[in-house]
Scaffold this motif. Structure first.
Motif, short mmCIF file in Angstrom:
data_model
loop_
_atom_site.label_atom_id
_atom_site.label_comp_id
_atom_site.label_asym_id
_atom_site.label_seq_id
_atom_site.Cartn_x
_atom_site.Cartn_y
_atom_site.Cartn_z
N ASP A 15 0.80 -1.22 0.00
CA ASP A 15 0.00 0.00 0.00
C ASP A 15 0.84 1.27 0.00
O ASP A 15 0.38 2.31 -0.45
CB ASP A 15 -0.90 0.03 1.25
N THR A 16 2.04 1.21 0.57
CA THR A 16 2.83 2.42 0.78
C THR A 16 4.09 2.40 -0.05
O THR A 16 4.79 1.39 -0.12
CB THR A 16 3.19 2.57 2.27
N MET A 17 4.37 3.53 -0.69
CA MET A 17 5.57 3.68 -1.51
C MET A 17 6.31 4.93 -1.09
O MET A 17 5.70 5.90 -0.61
CB MET A 17 5.21 3.74 -3.00
N TYR A 18 7.62 4.93 -1.30
CA TYR A 18 8.49 6.01 -0.83
C TYR A 18 9.51 6.38 -1.88
O TYR A 18 9.90 5.56 -2.71
CB TYR A 18 9.28 5.57 0.41
N TRP A 19 9.99 7.61 -1.78
CA TRP A 19 11.22 8.02 -2.45
C TRP A 19 12.23 8.41 -1.39
O TRP A 19 11.93 9.22 -0.50
CB TRP A 19 11.00 9.19 -3.40
N TYR A 20 13.44 7.84 -1.53
CA TYR A 20 14.56 8.18 -0.66
C TYR A 20 15.69 8.71 -1.53
O TYR A 20 15.87 8.28 -2.67
CB TYR A 20 15.07 6.95 0.11
N LYS A 21 16.49 9.61 -0.95
CA LYS A 21 17.68 10.14 -1.61
C LYS A 21 18.90 9.70 -0.82
O LYS A 21 18.93 9.85 0.41
CB LYS A 21 17.62 11.68 -1.66
N GLN A 22 19.91 9.13 -1.53
CA GLN A 22 21.16 8.75 -0.86
C GLN A 22 22.26 9.62 -1.44
O GLN A 22 22.59 9.52 -2.62
CB GLN A 22 21.46 7.27 -1.07
N ASP A 23 22.84 10.46 -0.59
CA ASP A 23 23.84 11.41 -1.07
C ASP A 23 25.21 10.77 -1.17
O ASP A 23 25.38 9.57 -0.94
CB ASP A 23 23.85 12.67 -0.19
N SER A 24 26.20 11.59 -1.48
CA SER A 24 27.56 11.07 -1.72
C SER A 24 28.17 10.46 -0.46
O SER A 24 29.07 9.63 -0.53
CB SER A 24 28.46 12.17 -2.24
N LYS A 25 27.66 10.85 0.72
CA LYS A 25 28.14 10.27 1.97
C LYS A 25 27.35 9.02 2.35
O LYS A 25 27.49 8.51 3.45
CB LYS A 25 28.05 11.31 3.10
N LYS A 26 26.53 8.56 1.45
CA LYS A 26 25.73 7.34 1.63
C LYS A 26 24.60 7.50 2.63
O LYS A 26 24.06 6.51 3.11
CB LYS A 26 26.61 6.15 2.05
N PHE A 27 24.23 8.74 2.96
CA PHE A 27 23.18 8.97 3.93
C PHE A 27 21.82 8.91 3.23
O PHE A 27 21.57 9.66 2.28
CB PHE A 27 23.39 10.33 4.59
N LEU A 28 20.95 8.02 3.70
CA LEU A 28 19.62 7.83 3.13
C LEU A 28 18.61 8.74 3.82
O LEU A 28 18.44 8.66 5.03
CB LEU A 28 19.17 6.39 3.35
N LYS A 29 17.92 9.55 3.04
CA LYS A 29 16.95 10.46 3.65
C LYS A 29 15.63 10.39 2.91
O LYS A 29 15.59 10.43 1.68
CB LYS A 29 17.49 11.89 3.62
N ILE A 30 14.54 10.31 3.65
CA ILE A 30 13.23 10.21 3.03
C ILE A 30 12.85 11.52 2.37
O ILE A 30 13.17 12.60 2.86
CB ILE A 30 12.16 9.78 4.05
N MET A 31 12.20 11.40 1.22
CA MET A 31 11.69 12.57 0.52
C MET A 31 10.17 12.60 0.58
O MET A 31 9.57 13.57 1.00
CB MET A 31 12.15 12.56 -0.93
N PHE A 32 9.56 11.52 0.11
CA PHE A 32 8.10 11.46 0.02
C PHE A 32 7.61 10.07 0.38
O PHE A 32 8.33 9.08 0.22
CB PHE A 32 7.61 11.74 -1.41
N SER A 33 6.34 10.02 0.83
CA SER A 33 5.69 8.75 1.03
C SER A 33 4.25 8.86 0.55
O SER A 33 3.58 9.86 0.79
CB SER A 33 5.71 8.37 2.51
N TYR A 34 3.80 7.82 -0.15
CA TYR A 34 2.43 7.75 -0.63
C TYR A 34 1.78 6.49 -0.06
O TYR A 34 2.38 5.43 -0.04
CB TYR A 34 2.37 7.66 -2.16
N ASN A 35 0.53 6.64 0.36
CA ASN A 35 -0.25 5.49 0.79
C ASN A 35 -1.52 5.44 -0.03
O ASN A 35 -2.33 6.38 0.02
CB ASN A 35 -0.58 5.57 2.29
N ASN A 36 -1.68 4.38 -0.83
CA ASN A 36 -2.85 4.26 -1.70
C ASN A 36 -3.07 5.52 -2.53
O ASN A 36 -4.16 6.09 -2.56
CB ASN A 36 -4.10 3.95 -0.90
N LYS A 37 -2.03 5.98 -3.18
CA LYS A 37 -2.03 7.14 -4.09
C LYS A 37 -2.17 8.47 -3.38
O LYS A 37 -2.25 9.52 -4.02
CB LYS A 37 -3.15 7.00 -5.13
N GLU A 38 -2.15 8.46 -2.04
CA GLU A 38 -2.30 9.72 -1.31
C GLU A 38 -0.98 10.09 -0.65
O GLU A 38 -0.36 9.28 0.05
CB GLU A 38 -3.38 9.57 -0.24
N LEU A 39 -0.54 11.34 -0.83
CA LEU A 39 0.71 11.81 -0.23
C LEU A 39 0.57 11.91 1.28
O LEU A 39 -0.33 12.60 1.78
CB LEU A 39 1.07 13.18 -0.81
#
Lengths: 112, 110
Positions: free
Chosen positions: A30-54
Motif C-alpha cells: 500500500d505504501t511507496m516512498y522516495w529516498y535520496k542517498q547522497d555522496s556520503k551514503k546517507f539515506l533520507k526520506i523525501m516522500f511517502s504515498y499510501n494508496n495514491k495519497e501523499l
C-alpha cells in the motif's frame, strides 16, 4: 520478476533540465516512498504515498514533484535540475513494518 | 528530532573473526528499529525489525539485539560474502517515517 523496479538506472543530464524517474512495484504494497542517498551514503526520506495519497513530504524543494497514478506506480519528476541534486534515488515499498521496506536498485542521477 | 548514530564507520575483519556493530539512538516513542544490508550498487535489503528492549532476532551468522539506547548487530564467524554496508534505522511516532543511520561498511577478508 523484479519486485520494485526503477527506470532509468543511470541518468546524466545538464543543469536546468527537467527529468523523471519511474518506479513500479508488483508486491501489492500500500505504501511507496522516495529516498535520496547522497555522496556520503546517507539515506533520507523525501516522500511517502499510501494508496495514491501523499502522506509524507519532507522539506524537499518544490522542484521535486511525486506522482502516483495508481497503487503500483510512484514517479518522481524533477524540474530545473541543480548540481546538488546529484545522488542515488531509491524507491521503496512497505506492507507491514515487521517486514521493513523493499527497495528498488536505485537511479544514479548525475547533473553536470 | 530522532537521531541514529552508527559505529564504527568501517570495520575490517578476518574471516571467522566475530565482532559487533553498534547503533545508538535517541527517539521519542520508538515504534521499531530496523537493520538493513546494502551491497554496492544495490538498494538496502531488510534484515530485522526489533520493537522493545531485550528483544533479539537471528538470521544465519547475524544476531540483532536492542536496549533502550542502542542496538547491536553481532556477526559470528563472518565470511567474505558478509561484506556489505549495514544500516540501522528507526521509526517513531505516527506515519511511516523511518530515519536511517549512515551505516557501517564491513569488509571480511578471506
Amino acid at each position: 520478476d523484479t519486485a520494485v523496479s526503477q527506470t532509468p538506472k543511470y541518468l546524466v543530464t545538464q543543469m536546468g533540465n527537467d527529468k523523471s524517474i519511474k518506479c513500479e512495484q508488483n508486491l501489492g504494497h500500500d505504501t511507496m516512498y522516495w529516498y535520496k542517498q547522497d555522496s556520503k551514503k546517507f539515506l533520507k526520506i523525501m516522500f511517502s504515498y499510501n494508496n495514491k495519497e501523499l502522506i509524507i513530504n519532507e522539506t524537499v524543494p518544490n522542484r521535486f514533484s511525486p506522482k502516483s497514478p495508481d497503487k503500483a506506480h510512484l514517479n518522481l519528476h524533477i524540474n530545473s535540475l541543480e548540481l546538488g541534486d546529484s545522488a542515488v534515488y531509491f524507491c521503496a515499498t512497505s506492507y507491514d513494518q515487521a517486514f521493513g521496506y523493499t527497495f528498488g536498485s536505485g537511479t544514479r542521477l548525475t547533473v553536470v | 528530532e530522532d537521531q541514529v548514530t552508527q559505529s564504527p564507520e568501517a570495520l575490517r575483519l578476518q574471516e571467522g573473526e566475530s565482532s559487533s556493530l553498534n547503533c545508538s539512538y535517541t527517539v521519542s516513542g520508538l515504534r521499531g528499529l530496523f537493520w538493513y544490508r546494502q551491497d554496492p550498487g544495490k538498494g538496502p535489503e531488510f534484515l530485522f525489525t526489533l520493537y522493545s528492549a531485550g528483544e533479539e532476532k537471528e538470521k544465519e551468522r547475524l544476531k540483532a539485539t536492542l536496549t533502550k539506547k542502542e542496538s547491536f548487530l553481532h556477526i559470528t564467524a563472518p565470511k567474505p560474502e558478509d561484506s556489505a554496508t549495514y544500516l540501522c534505522a528507526l521509526q517513531s511516532g505516527g506515519y511511516q517515517k523511518v530515519t536511517f543511520g549512515i551505516g557501517t561498511k564491513l569488509q571480511v577478508i578471506p
